[in-house]
Enzyme design. Structure first.
Site, short mmCIF file in Angstrom:
data_model
loop_
_atom_site.label_atom_id
_atom_site.label_comp_id
_atom_site.label_asym_id
_atom_site.label_seq_id
_atom_site.Cartn_x
_atom_site.Cartn_y
_atom_site.Cartn_z
N ASP A 8 2.79 -3.79 -10.57
CA ASP A 8 1.99 -3.84 -11.80
C ASP A 8 1.19 -2.55 -11.86
O ASP A 8 1.38 -1.64 -11.04
CB ASP A 8 1.11 -5.11 -11.85
CG ASP A 8 0.00 -5.10 -10.80
OD1 ASP A 8 -0.02 -4.19 -9.94
OD2 ASP A 8 -0.85 -6.01 -10.83
N HIS A 9 0.27 -2.46 -12.84
CA HIS A 9 -0.51 -1.21 -13.01
C HIS A 9 -1.24 -0.81 -11.74
O HIS A 9 -1.34 0.37 -11.41
CB HIS A 9 -1.50 -1.36 -14.18
CG HIS A 9 -2.48 -2.48 -13.97
ND1 HIS A 9 -2.16 -3.80 -14.24
CD2 HIS A 9 -3.74 -2.50 -13.48
CE1 HIS A 9 -3.20 -4.56 -13.95
NE2 HIS A 9 -4.17 -3.81 -13.47
N CYS A 67 1.31 -4.69 -5.74
CA CYS A 67 0.28 -5.00 -6.73
C CYS A 67 -1.05 -4.72 -6.04
O CYS A 67 -1.07 -4.05 -5.00
CB CYS A 67 0.41 -6.42 -7.29
SG CYS A 67 0.09 -7.76 -6.12
N GLY A 68 -2.14 -5.22 -6.57
CA GLY A 68 -3.43 -4.92 -5.95
C GLY A 68 -3.53 -5.44 -4.53
O GLY A 68 -3.99 -4.76 -3.62
N THR A 69 -3.06 -6.67 -4.34
CA THR A 69 -3.12 -7.29 -3.01
C THR A 69 -1.75 -7.42 -2.34
O THR A 69 -1.67 -7.68 -1.14
CB THR A 69 -3.69 -8.71 -3.12
OG1 THR A 69 -2.85 -9.45 -4.02
CG2 THR A 69 -5.12 -8.71 -3.64
N GLY A 70 -0.70 -7.35 -3.13
CA GLY A 70 0.65 -7.65 -2.63
C GLY A 70 0.96 -9.13 -2.71
O GLY A 70 2.11 -9.55 -2.51
N VAL A 71 -0.06 -9.94 -3.03
CA VAL A 71 0.12 -11.39 -2.98
C VAL A 71 0.75 -11.94 -4.25
O VAL A 71 1.78 -12.61 -4.22
CB VAL A 71 -1.22 -12.10 -2.68
CG1 VAL A 71 -1.06 -13.60 -2.76
CG2 VAL A 71 -1.74 -11.69 -1.31
N GLY A 72 0.13 -11.65 -5.41
CA GLY A 72 0.63 -12.23 -6.66
C GLY A 72 2.09 -11.88 -6.91
O GLY A 72 2.91 -12.75 -7.26
N HIS A 100 12.62 -12.17 12.12
CA HIS A 100 12.67 -13.64 12.23
C HIS A 100 12.90 -14.36 10.91
O HIS A 100 13.47 -15.45 10.90
CB HIS A 100 11.37 -14.17 12.85
CG HIS A 100 11.28 -13.89 14.32
ND1 HIS A 100 10.26 -14.38 15.11
CD2 HIS A 100 12.07 -13.17 15.15
CE1 HIS A 100 10.43 -14.00 16.37
NE2 HIS A 100 11.52 -13.24 16.42
N ARG A 111 -4.70 -2.04 -3.04
CA ARG A 111 -6.16 -2.08 -2.84
C ARG A 111 -6.50 -2.55 -1.44
O ARG A 111 -7.67 -2.75 -1.11
CB ARG A 111 -6.78 -3.02 -3.89
CG ARG A 111 -6.60 -2.51 -5.32
CD ARG A 111 -7.00 -3.53 -6.36
NE ARG A 111 -6.81 -3.00 -7.70
CZ ARG A 111 -6.71 -3.74 -8.80
NH1 ARG A 111 -6.80 -5.06 -8.72
NH2 ARG A 111 -6.53 -3.18 -9.98
N ARG A 134 18.50 -18.73 16.52
CA ARG A 134 17.64 -19.85 16.13
C ARG A 134 16.84 -19.54 14.86
O ARG A 134 16.43 -20.45 14.14
CB ARG A 134 16.72 -20.25 17.28
CG ARG A 134 15.64 -19.24 17.62
CD ARG A 134 14.84 -19.69 18.83
NE ARG A 134 13.70 -18.84 19.10
CZ ARG A 134 13.78 -17.66 19.72
NH1 ARG A 134 14.95 -17.21 20.13
NH2 ARG A 134 12.70 -16.93 19.93
N HIS A 135 16.66 -18.25 14.59
CA HIS A 135 15.92 -17.87 13.38
C HIS A 135 16.75 -18.13 12.12
O HIS A 135 16.20 -18.42 11.07
CB HIS A 135 15.48 -16.41 13.47
CG HIS A 135 14.65 -16.14 14.68
ND1 HIS A 135 13.42 -16.72 14.87
CD2 HIS A 135 14.90 -15.41 15.79
CE1 HIS A 135 12.94 -16.36 16.04
NE2 HIS A 135 13.82 -15.56 16.62
C1 RB5 Z 1 -4.49 -7.01 -11.00
O1 RB5 Z 1 -5.83 -6.77 -11.27
C2 RB5 Z 1 -4.38 -7.84 -9.72
O2 RB5 Z 1 -4.76 -9.16 -9.96
C3 RB5 Z 1 -2.97 -7.77 -9.18
O3 RB5 Z 1 -2.61 -6.45 -8.97
C4 RB5 Z 1 -2.70 -8.47 -7.86
O4 RB5 Z 1 -3.61 -8.11 -6.89
C5 RB5 Z 1 -2.48 -9.92 -7.93
O5 RB5 Z 1 -2.19 -10.60 -6.93
#
Ligand code: RB5
Length: 155
Positions: A8-9, A67-72, A100, A111, A134-135
């Site tokens: 994303d941005h 993304c900002g966290t890699g999570v979303g 694994h 970020r 096993r993996h």
């Molecule tokens: C965007 O502001 C932020 O929410 C996105 O990049 C990401 O961190 C979501 O998980």
């Protein structure tokens, strides 16, 4: 190896740096967007899904998402059956998820980690083969969960 990239941005700058880094090592890199760092209204599920679908179609072998966290963006990618995306902030997890979990996407947070640490994470991820054995049984169990829930909806 052909690798799909998406962000994303918040992740565009780091994504482009990682693409450059991997091109230098001979990887063929495909950018699935997003492309405009000033578009703060763009949504991370879009590139997460695009890269995941490109892998499932066989267009690219693996993916890198930012993304900002890699999570979303990894959560979105993981909704596509056949995808195992791991959000990662250090090289140990990157190595183990390749070894694994047979992860096919590595995700990083722009970020959270700096450029050099992100390079180390992708380097170790792409250098580490799946161990199988096993993996494989455990990864197959993950696939079975997808099958068990396919066709269901929350409605
Ligand atoms: C965007 O502001 C932020 O929410 C996105 O990049 C990401 O961190 C979501 O998980």
């Amino acid at each position: 190896m052909k690798v799909g990239f998406g962000s994303d941005h918040a992740g565009i700058e780091l994504k482009l740096q990682l693409m450059e880094h991997m091109k230098e090592q001979g990887f063929e890199c495909v950018d699935y967007g997003n492309y405009d760092p000033d578009d703060r209204e763009d949504d991370y599920p879009v590139p997460g899904r695009k890269v995941a679908e490109a892998i499932v179609r066989g267009e690219v072998e693996k993916g890198v998402l930012v993304c900002g966290t890699g999570v979303g963006i990894s959560l979105a990618a993981n909704k596509v059956p056949g995808i195992r995306a791991c959000a990662c902030s250090e090289p140990y997890t990157a190595k183990m998820t390749a070894m694994h979990n047979n992860a096919n996407i590595i995700a990083v947070g722009s970020r959270v980690v700096g450029r050099e640490l992100a390079k180390m994470i992708v380097d170790v991820f792409f250098a580490t083969p799946f161990e199988g054995g096993r993996h494989k049984r455990r990864v197959d169990m993950i696939s079975q969960i997808e099958k068990d829930y396919s066709g269901r909806s929350d409605d």
